[in-house]
Design an enzyme around this catalytic site. Structure first.
Site, PDB file in Angstrom:
ATOM      1  CB  ILE A  77      -7.465  -1.524   3.292  1.00  0.00           C
ATOM      2  CG1 ILE A  77      -6.400  -2.050   4.257  1.00  0.00           C
ATOM      3  CG2 ILE A  77      -8.857  -1.562   3.924  1.00  0.00           C
ATOM      4  CD1 ILE A  77      -6.667  -3.428   4.816  1.00  0.00           C
ATOM      5  CD  GLU A  78     -10.734   2.474   0.789  1.00  0.00           C
ATOM      6  OE1 GLU A  78     -11.711   2.080   0.117  1.00  0.00           O
ATOM      7  OE2 GLU A  78     -10.863   3.051   1.877  1.00  0.00           O
ATOM      8  CB  THR A  79      -9.198  -1.099  -4.831  1.00  0.00           C
ATOM      9  OG1 THR A  79      -7.854  -0.608  -4.942  1.00  0.00           O
ATOM     10  CG2 THR A  79     -10.163   0.057  -4.626  1.00  0.00           C
ATOM     11  CE1 TYR A 100     -10.630   1.414   4.903  1.00  0.00           C
ATOM     12  CE2 TYR A 100      -9.770   3.267   6.156  1.00  0.00           C
ATOM     13  CZ  TYR A 100      -9.860   2.563   4.972  1.00  0.00           C
ATOM     14  OH  TYR A 100      -9.186   3.019   3.867  1.00  0.00           O
TER      15      TYR A 100
END
Length: 342
Positions: free
Chosen positions: A129-131, A320
């Site tokens: 999800i982050e990168t 999120y």
């Protein structure tokens, strides 16, 4: 440590939209007088921490104002409704990339999961999800992002000025090249998007090469994400969230979670859980919160357990956290299916 997560406070649609509107209405850039005061505060803080004034001023001069950072800060992803937000992250391509990443770093992920008592799918989901597993780590110079927000963005100036101070310490501790350090508009960096304070406090040298390298070492990133969850109270094997059955309007006796520690218990939700699962029945005294997911035609309401709250310590948006949780379940199912076929 991580900032971007290193990422910042985020809310459900109404809350996030309010935040965005407040940010826009109060996003007057700091006046010259304010900026001068912020910089003097920073200098005083660093002097008290033992830094030499020449080094402090030299570090300050390396930062530059970036209007694009302010623009991005006032348009958070989390201002989208749930049905527009989750399709950004829950895609087949990201799932395939996650399974590939899991297979490539299987031993490391299993080691981190065991050592820090965090389910492997959560670790893999966060990095995805982050990168997108290191494919999208941000193009903003970290020093410019934190300089801009710490000295020119009054709504969060104190927080980001503190992160700017942590960045000065971090670059020395980890021998980072500040001139090439890139990350998010909020100054988060690396595979797991840690802001400087998170990087300093939670990053671990998981590959044991003598450096905590979240920018280039997926192994360190895996261990650090797991450590972050461990340090924030993740409970292995405990539930994360369950939907409230046939509830389209907010339960009148329950408040939607607004960022604080859970104030309810699972027992408070039993009237809204259709045919309660054994998990819910066994957790009646556990902390719980009410999650609201806004959609175009209706809202979804969920019971969030303590582990859901822990995900929001990484990024405070319930959108999120829900995306991470649902993506983790897709990853888990796909990984188990892959193992079954072998």
């Amino acid at each position: 440590m991580t900032f971007f997560s290193r990422s910042l406070a985020k809310l459900s649609l109404l809350a996030a939209t309010s935040f965005a509107l407040m940010a826009c209405s109060s996003t007057k850039i700091a006046s010259e007088t304010q900026t001068a005061r912020y910089k003097q505060d920073f200098i005083n803080t660093q002097l008290a921490a033992g830094y030499d004034k020449t080094d402090i001023e030299a570090f300050l001069k390396q930062g530059h104002y970036n209007q694009a950072v302010i623009d991005a800060m006032t348009r958070p992803w989390e201002a989208k409704p749930w049905d527009q937000y989750y399709p950004i992250f829950l895609t087949q391509k990201r799932l395939d990339a996650g399974i590939q990443f899991w297979r490539q770093y299987q031993d490391t992920i299993e080691k981190a999961a065991k050592q820090y008592q965090v389910e492997p799918e959560i670790i893999v989901a966060i990095i995805g999800i982050e990168t997108y597993y290191g494919k999208v780590m941000g193009n903003y110079p970290v020093i410019d992002a934190l300089y801009t927000l710490g000295f020119y963005y009054p709504p969060r100036a104190d927080f980001f000025r503190s992160e700017f101070a942590n960045l000065q310490a971090l670059t020395q501790e980890e021998q980072l090249d500040i001139t090439h350090l890139k990350g998010s508009y909020a100054g988060a960096m690396g595979y797991g998007q840690f802001i400087p304070s998170s990087y300093r406090h939670y990053a671990v040298d998981f590959d044991q090469d003598g450096r905590r390298d979240l920018l280039n070492s997926p192994v360190d990133a895996i261990g650090s994400v797991a450590n972050y969850f461990h340090q924030h109270g993740w409970q292995p094997g405990a539930p994360v969230a369950i939907p409230l059955a046939q509830v389209q309007n907010k339960p009148k006796d329950l408040d939607v979670w607004a960022g604080k520690k859970p104030k309810y218990h699972v027992s408070d939700f039993m009237a809204y859980v259709d045919d309660p699962t054994d998990t819910a029945k066994e957790a009646l005294n556990r902390p719980a919160l009410l999650i609201e997911l806004n959609k175009a035609d209706s809202n979804e309401y969920w019971l969030g357990y303590n582990n859901f709250y822990v995900i929001t310590r990484y990024n405070r948006s319930p959108l999120y956290a829900m995306a991470v949780y649902q993506f983790s379940q897709e990853l888990k199912a796909a990984h188990q299916q892959l193992i079954a076929l072998q």
